[in-house]
Write an enzyme that holds these catalytic residues in place. Structure first.
Site, PDB file in Angstrom:
ATOM      1  N   LYS A   1      93.702  33.364 -28.724  1.00 13.93           N
ATOM      2  CA  LYS A   1      94.348  32.746 -29.892  1.00 13.93           C
ATOM      3  C   LYS A   1      93.312  32.499 -30.998  1.00 13.93           C
ATOM      4  O   LYS A   1      93.538  32.845 -32.159  1.00 13.93           O
ATOM      5  CB  LYS A   1      95.026  31.421 -29.499  1.00 13.93           C
TER       6      LYS A   1
ATOM      7  N   ARG B   1     102.358  22.655 -27.112  1.00 10.48           N
ATOM      8  CA  ARG B   1     102.101  22.976 -25.704  1.00 10.48           C
ATOM      9  C   ARG B   1     103.086  22.301 -24.764  1.00 10.48           C
ATOM     10  O   ARG B   1     102.966  22.473 -23.542  1.00 10.48           O
ATOM     11  CB  ARG B   1     100.701  22.492 -25.335  1.00 10.48           C
TER      12      ARG B   1
ATOM     13  N   ARG C   1      82.525  33.099 -22.185  1.00 11.45           N
ATOM     14  CA  ARG C   1      82.726  32.703 -23.585  1.00 11.45           C
ATOM     15  C   ARG C   1      81.581  31.821 -24.105  1.00 11.45           C
ATOM     16  O   ARG C   1      81.086  30.932 -23.405  1.00 11.45           O
ATOM     17  CB  ARG C   1      84.033  31.934 -23.728  1.00 11.45           C
TER      18      ARG C   1
ATOM     19  N   ARG D   1      81.506  25.870 -23.410  1.00  9.24           N
ATOM     20  CA  ARG D   1      82.339  24.657 -23.350  1.00  9.24           C
ATOM     21  C   ARG D   1      82.356  24.078 -21.946  1.00  9.24           C
ATOM     22  O   ARG D   1      82.412  24.817 -20.968  1.00  9.24           O
ATOM     23  CB  ARG D   1      83.778  25.004 -23.773  1.00  9.24           C
TER      24      ARG D   1
ATOM     25  N   ARG E   1      93.434  24.383 -16.090  1.00 10.86           N
ATOM     26  CA  ARG E   1      94.049  24.660 -17.407  1.00 10.86           C
ATOM     27  C   ARG E   1      95.133  25.721 -17.286  1.00 10.86           C
ATOM     28  O   ARG E   1      96.182  25.621 -17.930  1.00 10.86           O
ATOM     29  CB  ARG E   1      92.975  25.105 -18.412  1.00 10.86           C
TER      30      ARG E   1
HETATM   31  P1  AP5 Z   1      89.495  32.753 -27.436  1.00  5.43           P
HETATM   32  O1  AP5 Z   1      89.904  33.451 -28.675  1.00  5.43           O
HETATM   33  O2  AP5 Z   1      88.481  31.678 -27.528  1.00  5.43           O
HETATM   34  O3  AP5 Z   1      90.803  32.264 -26.626  1.00  5.43           O
HETATM   35  P2  AP5 Z   1      91.786  31.038 -26.900  1.00  5.43           P
HETATM   36  O4  AP5 Z   1      93.155  31.501 -26.552  1.00  5.43           O
HETATM   37  O5  AP5 Z   1      91.568  30.484 -28.280  1.00  5.43           O
HETATM   38  O6  AP5 Z   1      91.248  30.082 -25.776  1.00  5.43           O
HETATM   39  P3  AP5 Z   1      90.989  28.503 -25.704  1.00  5.43           P
HETATM   40  O7  AP5 Z   1      90.244  28.277 -24.424  1.00  5.43           O
HETATM   41  O8  AP5 Z   1      90.350  27.983 -26.946  1.00  5.43           O
HETATM   42  O9  AP5 Z   1      92.390  27.993 -25.555  1.00  5.43           O
HETATM   43  P4  AP5 Z   1      92.851  26.701 -24.926  1.00  5.43           P
HETATM   44  O10 AP5 Z   1      94.225  26.792 -25.387  1.00  5.43           O
HETATM   45  O11 AP5 Z   1      92.659  26.455 -23.507  1.00  5.43           O
HETATM   46  O12 AP5 Z   1      91.826  25.636 -25.502  1.00  5.43           O
HETATM   47  P5  AP5 Z   1      91.974  24.565 -26.664  1.00  5.43           P
HETATM   48  O13 AP5 Z   1      90.674  24.467 -27.324  1.00  5.43           O
HETATM   49  O14 AP5 Z   1      93.193  24.837 -27.468  1.00  5.43           O
HETATM   50  O15 AP5 Z   1      88.982  33.884 -26.396  1.00  5.43           O
HETATM   51  C1  AP5 Z   1      88.455  33.537 -25.144  1.00  5.43           C
HETATM   52  C2  AP5 Z   1      87.218  34.445 -24.846  1.00  5.43           C
HETATM   53  O16 AP5 Z   1      87.666  35.798 -24.691  1.00  5.43           O
HETATM   54  C3  AP5 Z   1      86.175  34.482 -25.974  1.00  5.43           C
HETATM   55  O17 AP5 Z   1      84.892  34.569 -25.395  1.00  5.43           O
HETATM   56  C4  AP5 Z   1      86.503  35.759 -26.751  1.00  5.43           C
HETATM   57  O18 AP5 Z   1      85.347  36.326 -27.371  1.00  5.43           O
HETATM   58  C5  AP5 Z   1      87.047  36.659 -25.635  1.00  5.43           C
HETATM   59  N1  AP5 Z   1      88.093  37.566 -26.108  1.00  5.43           N
HETATM   60  C6  AP5 Z   1      89.100  37.308 -26.994  1.00  5.43           C
HETATM   61  N2  AP5 Z   1      89.877  38.386 -27.153  1.00  5.43           N
HETATM   62  C7  AP5 Z   1      89.384  39.343 -26.325  1.00  5.43           C
HETATM   63  C8  AP5 Z   1      89.748  40.692 -26.025  1.00  5.43           C
HETATM   64  N3  AP5 Z   1      90.813  41.263 -26.610  1.00  5.43           N
HETATM   65  N4  AP5 Z   1      89.024  41.363 -25.103  1.00  5.43           N
HETATM   66  C9  AP5 Z   1      87.953  40.790 -24.510  1.00  5.43           C
HETATM   67  N5  AP5 Z   1      87.534  39.530 -24.761  1.00  5.43           N
HETATM   68  C10 AP5 Z   1      88.229  38.821 -25.661  1.00  5.43           C
HETATM   69  O19 AP5 Z   1      92.298  23.250 -25.818  1.00  5.43           O
HETATM   70  C11 AP5 Z   1      91.305  22.611 -25.024  1.00  5.43           C
HETATM   71  C12 AP5 Z   1      91.903  21.343 -24.451  1.00  5.43           C
HETATM   72  O20 AP5 Z   1      92.288  20.444 -25.507  1.00  5.43           O
HETATM   73  C13 AP5 Z   1      93.170  21.524 -23.612  1.00  5.43           C
HETATM   74  O21 AP5 Z   1      92.878  21.885 -22.265  1.00  5.43           O
HETATM   75  C14 AP5 Z   1      93.805  20.125 -23.739  1.00  5.43           C
HETATM   76  O22 AP5 Z   1      93.174  19.198 -22.891  1.00  5.43           O
HETATM   77  C15 AP5 Z   1      93.493  19.749 -25.177  1.00  5.43           C
HETATM   78  N6  AP5 Z   1      94.565  20.176 -26.108  1.00  5.43           N
HETATM   79  C16 AP5 Z   1      94.474  21.114 -27.089  1.00  5.43           C
HETATM   80  N7  AP5 Z   1      95.643  21.248 -27.721  1.00  5.43           N
HETATM   81  C17 AP5 Z   1      96.505  20.372 -27.138  1.00  5.43           C
HETATM   82  C18 AP5 Z   1      97.883  20.073 -27.321  1.00  5.43           C
HETATM   83  N8  AP5 Z   1      98.620  20.711 -28.262  1.00  5.43           N
HETATM   84  N9  AP5 Z   1      98.439  19.118 -26.530  1.00  5.43           N
HETATM   85  C19 AP5 Z   1      97.728  18.462 -25.604  1.00  5.43           C
HETATM   86  N10 AP5 Z   1      96.427  18.731 -25.342  1.00  5.43           N
HETATM   87  C20 AP5 Z   1      95.817  19.681 -26.112  1.00  5.43           C
END
Ligand code: AP5
Length: 217
Positions: free
Chosen positions: A13, A88, A127, A160, A171
């Site tokens: 994402k 979410r 990552r 992270r 997760r």
């Molecule tokens: P990346 O683009 O970083 O993936 P992402 O989907 O953004 O992953 P996140 O881990 O950031 O998502 P998340 O939803 O768990 O975390 P968030 O920060 O929102 O890509 C991942 C890796 O793959 C990278 O190294 C990239 O280079 C590589 N990659 C990408 N595309 C690729 C491809 N095509 N091929 C190969 N490699 C590739 O949330 C963290 C925490 O915050 C949650 O666990 C929760 O506790 C809290 N939180 C956040 N939002 C909420 C909410 N709305 N409600 C409640 N709690 C929340």
């Protein structure tokens, strides 16, 4: 235009939002980044969020919705936003529906980036994130030009805390139990577009742009 990028942790994402935001002139709003920014500034919200993030659980809806509402009300989202990591849960999705009505806007699409759990584990274990601008890199799939340094802003790259294998499994479990039900919610609303999320970043961007252009008709 207002878009939600939806998908499991590590589905890409953030990577895709980074590609699309300049092309579409939209503001990228990521709830995970907002929580991490609060944590860096040691705010009460950041410290509270950390207790949930460290275990792979979701931060409570009331806190998350209030934070998101404040963020999307800022003037820099006036041309539209790309939401990443929100909603979410069903209450968050309902809050977003009410929020766009209140803002006299609409949600144009929910792009579901679909990636298998096996691929996600590979992606998250390698990552690296920039401390400065939050751009994601990968040790093998997207290495920075200079080890440990962000190509975009020169910031320091770090791993992270919640990318440890046991937290990644938690997760993924949270995604399948609490977030995946939104697939039906947005399908029923006629907003869901599924994007095959495996392959090169550029291929996925092309698929996403094709989907967005089809919306513009
Ligand atoms: P990346 O683009 O970083 O993936 P992402 O989907 O953004 O992953 P996140 O881990 O950031 O998502 P998340 O939803 O768990 O975390 P968030 O920060 O929102 O890509 C991942 C890796 O793959 C990278 O190294 C990239 O280079 C590589 N990659 C990408 N595309 C690729 C491809 N095509 N091929 C190969 N490699 C590739 O949330 C963290 C925490 O915050 C949650 O666990 C929760 O506790 C809290 N939180 C956040 N939002 C909420 C909410 N709305 N409600 C409640 N709690 C929340």
């Amino acid at each position: 235009m207002n878009i939600v990028l939806f998908g499991a942790p590590g589905s890409g994402k953030g990577t895709q939002a980074d590609q699309l935001k300049s092309e579409l002139n939209l503001q990228h709003v990521a709830t995970g980044d907002l929580f991490r920014e609060n944590l860096k500034n040691e705010t009460e919200l950041g410290l509270l969020a950390k207790t949930y993030m460290d275990t792979g659980a979701l931060v409570p809806d009331d806190v998350t919705v209030a934070m998101l509402k404040e963020r999307v009300s800022r003037p820099d989202t006036s041309n539209g936003f790309i939401l990443d990591g929100f909603p979410r849960t069903l209450p968050q999705a309902e809050a977003l529906t009410a929020m766009v009505v209140e803002m006299e806007q609409k949600l144009d699409a929910v792009l579901y980036i679909k990636v298998s759990d096996e691929e996600i584990i590979k992606r998250l274990s390698g990552r690296l994130i920039c401390r400065g601008c939050q751009t994601p890199f990968h040790l093998h799939f997207k290495p920075p030009a200079k080890e440990g340094v962000c190509d975009s802003c020169g910031g320091e790259l770090y791993q992270r805390d919640d990318d440890k294998p046991e937290t990644v499994r938690a997760r993924l479990n949270t995604f399948h139990t609490q977030t995946a039900p939104l697939i039906d919610y947005y399908n029923d609303a006629g907003l869901l577009i599924e994007i095959e999320g495996e392959g090169d970043v550029s291929e996925i961007k092309a698929r996403t742009m094709t989907a967005i252009k089809s919306l513009k008709g």
